[in-house]
Structure formats: structure tokens, C-alpha cells
Scaffold this motif. Structure first.
Motif, PDB file in Angstrom:
ATOM      1  N   GLN A  21       4.259  -1.243  13.384  1.00  0.00           N
ATOM      2  CA  GLN A  21       3.737  -0.229  12.860  1.00  0.00           C
ATOM      3  C   GLN A  21       3.612  -2.064  12.087  1.00  0.00           C
ATOM      4  O   GLN A  21       4.340  -3.147  11.980  1.00  0.00           O
ATOM      5  N   ASN A  76       6.966  -6.335   5.661  1.00  0.00           N
ATOM      6  CA  ASN A  76       5.421  -6.009   5.769  1.00  0.00           C
ATOM      7  C   ASN A  76       5.151  -7.612   7.352  1.00  0.00           C
ATOM      8  O   ASN A  76       6.025  -8.375   7.863  1.00  0.00           O
ATOM      9  N   TYR A 124       5.203  -1.551   7.789  1.00  0.00           N
ATOM     10  CA  TYR A 124       5.595  -1.764   7.106  1.00  0.00           C
ATOM     11  C   TYR A 124       7.454  -1.022   8.280  1.00  0.00           C
ATOM     12  O   TYR A 124       7.068  -0.112   8.640  1.00  0.00           O
ATOM     13  N   ASP A 178      -0.955   7.315  10.511  1.00  0.00           N
ATOM     14  CA  ASP A 178      -1.316   7.106   8.887  1.00  0.00           C
ATOM     15  C   ASP A 178       0.425   7.166   8.393  1.00  0.00           C
ATOM     16  O   ASP A 178       0.738   8.517   8.813  1.00  0.00           O
ATOM     17  N   LEU A 179       1.301   6.316   7.889  1.00  0.00           N
ATOM     18  CA  LEU A 179       2.537   6.265   7.281  1.00  0.00           C
ATOM     19  C   LEU A 179       2.841   6.253   6.043  1.00  0.00           C
ATOM     20  O   LEU A 179       2.436   5.793   5.400  1.00  0.00           O
ATOM     21  N   ASP A 180       3.952   7.143   5.070  1.00  0.00           N
ATOM     22  CA  ASP A 180       3.650   6.851   3.944  1.00  0.00           C
ATOM     23  C   ASP A 180       4.577   5.602   3.319  1.00  0.00           C
ATOM     24  O   ASP A 180       5.532   5.618   4.614  1.00  0.00           O
ATOM     25  N   THR A 181       4.465   4.534   3.041  1.00  0.00           N
ATOM     26  CA  THR A 181       5.171   3.266   2.995  1.00  0.00           C
ATOM     27  C   THR A 181       6.506   3.762   2.604  1.00  0.00           C
ATOM     28  O   THR A 181       6.682   4.452   1.022  1.00  0.00           O
ATOM     29  N   PRO A 214       0.905  -1.095  -0.026  1.00  0.00           N
ATOM     30  CA  PRO A 214       0.239   0.153   0.372  1.00  0.00           C
ATOM     31  C   PRO A 214       0.998   1.459   0.207  1.00  0.00           C
ATOM     32  O   PRO A 214       2.059   0.787   0.909  1.00  0.00           O
ATOM     33  N   LYS A 215       0.291   2.277  -0.993  1.00  0.00           N
ATOM     34  CA  LYS A 215       1.075   4.177  -0.408  1.00  0.00           C
ATOM     35  C   LYS A 215       1.417   3.888   0.599  1.00  0.00           C
ATOM     36  O   LYS A 215       2.504   4.837   1.316  1.00  0.00           O
ATOM     37  N   SER A 216       0.507   3.712   1.677  1.00  0.00           N
ATOM     38  CA  SER A 216      -0.209   4.331   3.887  1.00  0.00           C
ATOM     39  C   SER A 216       0.623   2.983   4.201  1.00  0.00           C
ATOM     40  O   SER A 216      -0.292   1.671   3.701  1.00  0.00           O
ATOM     41  N   TYR A 217       0.719   3.052   5.669  1.00  0.00           N
ATOM     42  CA  TYR A 217      -0.176   2.471   6.561  1.00  0.00           C
ATOM     43  C   TYR A 217      -0.097   2.324   8.617  1.00  0.00           C
ATOM     44  O   TYR A 217       0.053   3.630   7.840  1.00  0.00           O
ATOM     45  N   LYS A 218      -0.528   1.479   9.313  1.00  0.00           N
ATOM     46  CA  LYS A 218      -0.256   1.800  10.432  1.00  0.00           C
ATOM     47  C   LYS A 218       0.901   1.682  11.397  1.00  0.00           C
ATOM     48  O   LYS A 218       1.469   1.400  10.632  1.00  0.00           O
TER      49      LYS A 218
END
Length: 161
Positions: free
Chosen positions: A136, A41, A138, A27-30, A7-11
Motif C-alpha cells: 500500500q 508513505n 501508506y 482505495d483506502l482512507d488514509t 491525501p485523504k485516500s490512497y491505493k
């Protein structure tokens, strides 16, 4: 080679008020793995007393207070989903289950590293303090320093090791 499912972002869970017991889900950018890095992951993370020390700034030996926004955690397990440049000959590969340790990276060139004592590397990077930790979905790690996890070992049991 990266998985098309990244994904483009994640928790992630950050220390939002270092010095206090306080976290926040953001939310952070992957990230994209850089030279010598892998993107993992994460599926499991341990929670350790040292995480509390970092969060509350109670470890006076650390060189500076924990910064707000730091992703905590240093015991995680997950699968490699992408590899950065220069990892073509790495001992790990996409799809492999690996662990992230308390020491997230070493220099490989100091006297401690050269004598096989990387746990006391003079330039070590502590996961969840110097580098984003395992709270997190990722995380980046050095391809030559993540730990392969045997198939026989359950991820929930491996994470706090």
C-alpha cells in the motif's frame, strides 16, 4: 506534525480471495497515527514467499485463516509523513526514511522481548497478517519499532531486507 500533502485516500493491494492466489487494488482512507505511531508513505515493498503462504492460507501454524481485505506484505521502505501523540521524544522524525519488517510490532514486556529476542516476541504482530502490510502507499507503524534506513542504502535494496 503532518505533511500537508497527505491525501485523504490512497491505493492498496488486498487479498480478495484468501486461500487462492488473488489480489485486488482498492482505495483506502488514509489513517491518522494514534499514540506512539507514525504514518509512513511507502515507496518500495519486497515480495516474499511467506506472503504467498499468508495469501493462500497454507501456513497451518497461524491461528486463523487470512481475512478477505487484508493488505499483504511485510517488507517496506518509505518516509515518515506524520507522527501520533506521544512520539515527541521518538528516535525517528517526519521526513526520515524507515523500514517496516515482518514483525510490525512487539509487546516489549514478554520474556523474549526482555531478553533481546524480539523476533520471537510472544505477542508479536506480523505485518500483512495481524496488521495491514506494505502493499500500500501508506502504512502505520510503531515509532519505537520501525527501522531507520541509512542514506547510503537504496530503498529498492532495503525493502526486501
Amino acid at each position: 506534525m503532518a505533511s500537508p500533502d497527505i491525501p485523504k485516500s490512497y491505493k492498496a493491494v488486498i487479498y480478495d480471495k484468501p486461500g487462492e492466489i488473488s489480489t485486488k487494488i482498492v482505495d483506502l482512507d488514509t489513517p491518522t497515527p494514534g499514540p506512539g505511531e507514525v504514518l509512513i508513505n511507502l515507496t518500495h515493498s519486497g515480495v516474499c514467499h511467506s506472503d504467498l503462504g499468508i495469501m493462500t492460507n497454507s501456513w497451518k501454524a497461524l491461528p486463523h485463516p487470512t481475512q478477505a481485505g487484508q493488505v499483504g506484505g511485510h517488507e517496506g521502505v518509505g518516509k515518515i509523513v506524520a507522527m501520533g501523540p506521544g512520539t515527541e521524544n521518538a528516535a525517528v522524525k517526519v521526513g526520515q526514511r524507515v523500514g517496516v519488517k515482518w514483525i510490525s510490532g512487539i509487546c516489549g514486556g514478554c520474556p523474549a522481548c526482555l531478553s533481546g529476542h524480539d523476533g520471537v516476541c510472544f505477542n508479536q504482530k506480523v505485518s500483512g497478517y495481524y496488521t495491514p502490510g506494505t502493499y500500500q502507499q501508506y502504512v502505520l507503524g510503531p515509532a519505537d519499532y520501525v527501522t531507520p534506513i541509512p542514506d547510503e542504502l537504496d530503498s529498492a535494496a532495503a525493502a526486501p531486507m
